[in-house]
Design a protein around this motif. Structure first.
Motif, PDB file in Angstrom:
ATOM      1  N   UNK A  73       0.825  -1.210   0.000  1.00 40.69           N
ATOM      2  CA  UNK A  73       0.000   0.000   0.000  1.00 40.69           C
ATOM      3  C   UNK A  73       0.858   1.259   0.000  1.00 40.69           C
ATOM      4  N   UNK A  74       2.019   1.191   0.649  1.00 42.81           N
ATOM      5  CA  UNK A  74       2.894   2.354   0.758  1.00 42.81           C
ATOM      6  C   UNK A  74       4.336   1.934   0.519  1.00 42.81           C
ATOM      7  N   UNK A  75       5.108   2.826  -0.086  1.00 45.93           N
ATOM      8  CA  UNK A  75       6.525   2.602  -0.320  1.00 45.93           C
ATOM      9  C   UNK A  75       7.312   3.804   0.178  1.00 45.93           C
ATOM     10  N   UNK A  76       8.515   3.529   0.666  1.00 49.34           N
ATOM     11  CA  UNK A  76       9.442   4.604   0.996  1.00 49.34           C
ATOM     12  C   UNK A  76      10.853   4.144   0.651  1.00 49.34           C
ATOM     13  N   UNK A  77      11.559   4.986  -0.057  1.00 51.41           N
ATOM     14  CA  UNK A  77      12.937   4.694  -0.459  1.00 51.41           C
ATOM     15  C   UNK A  77      13.843   5.659   0.300  1.00 51.41           C
ATOM     16  N   UNK A  78      14.535   5.130   1.307  1.00 50.02           N
ATOM     17  CA  UNK A  78      15.419   5.937   2.137  1.00 50.02           C
ATOM     18  C   UNK A  78      16.844   5.838   1.601  1.00 50.02           C
ATOM     19  N   UNK A  79      17.457   6.987   1.403  1.00 49.94           N
ATOM     20  CA  UNK A  79      18.853   7.033   0.966  1.00 49.94           C
ATOM     21  C   UNK A  79      19.660   7.759   2.038  1.00 49.94           C
ATOM     22  N   UNK A  80      20.866   7.248   2.308  1.00 49.28           N
ATOM     23  CA  UNK A  80      21.624   7.769   3.447  1.00 49.28           C
ATOM     24  C   UNK A  80      22.940   8.409   3.026  1.00 49.28           C
ATOM     25  N   UNK A  81      24.026   8.069   3.664  1.00 53.29           N
ATOM     26  CA  UNK A  81      25.259   8.857   3.632  1.00 53.29           C
ATOM     27  C   UNK A  81      25.741   9.277   2.244  1.00 53.29           C
TER      28      UNK A  81
END
Length: 315
Positions: A73-81
Motif C-alpha cells: 500500500x505504501x513505499x518509501x525509499x530511504x537514501x543515506x550517507x
C-alpha cells in the motif's frame, strides 16, 4: 498495512516488504540485500560513479518486480550517507523515480539515527535501557542513545567503505595504515562523545551488515544464519580478536569465510576495526562510571524502522 521499505546506503541496497499490524507487530514477507557500492569513490570525488549508478539501478529494477508481486500500500525509499554527499544525486533521483515511481528520501543523520533506533529497539523491554544503538554503515556510523525515544544522536562521517578508501586500499593493511585509521576513528569518537554520553547506556545494540557479519565470525558459523546472529551477546575481547583476524587476512582468505557476502570482502577489515574501537570506547566509559555494558547484536535496523514508521505515519 502492507509496506515496502527500501534502504540505499553507501554499500548496499535492501528491500523489506512486510505487513504491519495495528499494535506495531511487523511480519516479514520478503527481505532482500544486494551489494551495489553506490558510494564507490564518493569520498574522494564527491560524485556517484556511472558504474555505481548502473549497479544500483539494476538492483532497483529487480526489486520493482518483487514489490509488484506483493502490492504494498505504501513505499518509501530511504537514501543515506553517500546520497547526502554526492553532487550528481539528481541523476540518482531521476533513475530511481523512473524505476520505482518514488523519489528517494535523502534522510539527515538525525533521521537516520531515529529510524535505526526504532528498528533496533521496537521489541526490547524498556528495563534493558538506556540503549545505545550503533548503525555501522559504509559511509557513516550513527550512535543513538535513548530508552523509549531518542535522547541524543550523532552521525559520524566514517564507515567501512570510507575507511577502506581513505586508509586501507590494499588487501592486507600494514601497521601504519591501521594506526592512521584508528586516529581517524578516535577523532570522530571524541567529537561524538560531546553529543552522546558514552557512560549512559546499559545495553549496546550493534546493527547493519558489517556488524552482523563480524558476529557470524565470532560465533564460528558455517554460513550466514540470521536467526543465530539476532540477539547474540558479544564481549569486547571477542570483537577485538575477530577484528584483528580480519585485518591479518588477504582478500582470498576473507572471501573464503563461509558467512562472508562477496560484496563485503574488501571493506570488512576496516569495518571490523571501527566496530571494535567503538565498543571498546563505550565499554570503557560505562565501566569508568561503575556500570556494566551488555553488548547485543540485532538483525532489525533502519530498514525495519522505516517500515514501522511508514505504517504509523500513514495509519
Amino acid at each position: 498495512m502492507r509496506v515496502a521499505a527500501f534502504d540505499c546506503g553507501t554499500n548496499s541496497l535492501r528491500l523489506l516488504i512486510a505487513d504491519v499490524a495495528e499494535d506495531g507487530t511487523l511480519t516479514d514477507l520478503r527481505r532482500e540485500t544486494r551489494i551495489v557500492r553506490l558510494g564507490q569513490g564518493v569520498d574522494a570525488t564527491g560524485e556517484f560513479a556511472p558504474e555505481a549508478l548502473e549497479r544500483t539501478f539494476a538492483v532497483a529494477r529487480e526489486y520493482a518486480e518483487v514489490a509488484a508481486e506483493y502490492a504494498p500500500e505504501k513505499l518509501r525509499f530511504v537514501a543515506t550517507s553517500a546520497s547526502r554527499d554526492a553532487r550528481n544525486r539528481d541523476e540518482f533521483f531521476a533513475g530511481i523515480f523512473s524505476i520505482l515511481g518514488v523519489v528517494p528520501d535523502v534522510v539527515t543523520g538525525d533521521e537516520e539515527a531515529r529510524l535505526s533506533f526504532l528498528g533496533a529497539t521496537a521489541d526490547l523491554p524498556t528495563e534493558a535501557g538506556p540503549f545505545l544503538v550503533m548503525d555501522l554503515g559504509g559511509g557513516s556510523t550513527e550512535l543513538v542513545l535513548g530508552t523509549r525515544d531518542v535522547e541524543a544522536a550523532v552521525s559520524m562521517d566514517i564507515g567501512s567503505v570510507r575507511l577502506t578508501e581513505r586508509h586501507m586500499p590494499v588487501e592486507t593493511p600494514n601497521d601504519e595504515q591501521i594506526r592512521t585509521a584508528l586516529t581517524d576513528i578516535d577523532a570522530q569518537l571524541d567529537q561524538a562523545a560531546q553529543v552522546v554520553d558514552f557512560a549512559a547506556p546499559r545495553t549496546f545494540i550493534g546493527v547493519a551488515g558489517t556488524v552482523t557479519t563480524i558476529t557470524a565470525g565470532v560465533l564460528g558459523l558455517d554460513s550466514y544464519q540470521r536467526e543465530k546472529i539476532h540477539g547474540a551477546r558479544l564481549s569486547v575481547s571477542d570483537v577485538d580478536a575477530e577484528a584483528r583476524q580480519l585485518l591479518s587476512l588477504d582478500r582470498e582468505a576473507r572471501a573464503a569465510l563461509p558467512y562472508m557476502h562477496p560484496g563485503r570482502v574488501d571493506v570488512i577489515a576496516a569495518g571490523g576495526l571501527l566496530f571494535s574501537r567503538v565498543i571498546a570506547r563505550i565499554a570503557e566509559a560505562v565501566e569508568a562510571g561503575g556500570g556494566d555494558l551488555d553488548i547485543m547484536i540485532s538483525e532489525t535496523d533502519i530498514l525495519d524502522g522505516t517500515a514501522l514508521d511508514l505504517a504509523r505515519s500513514q495509519s
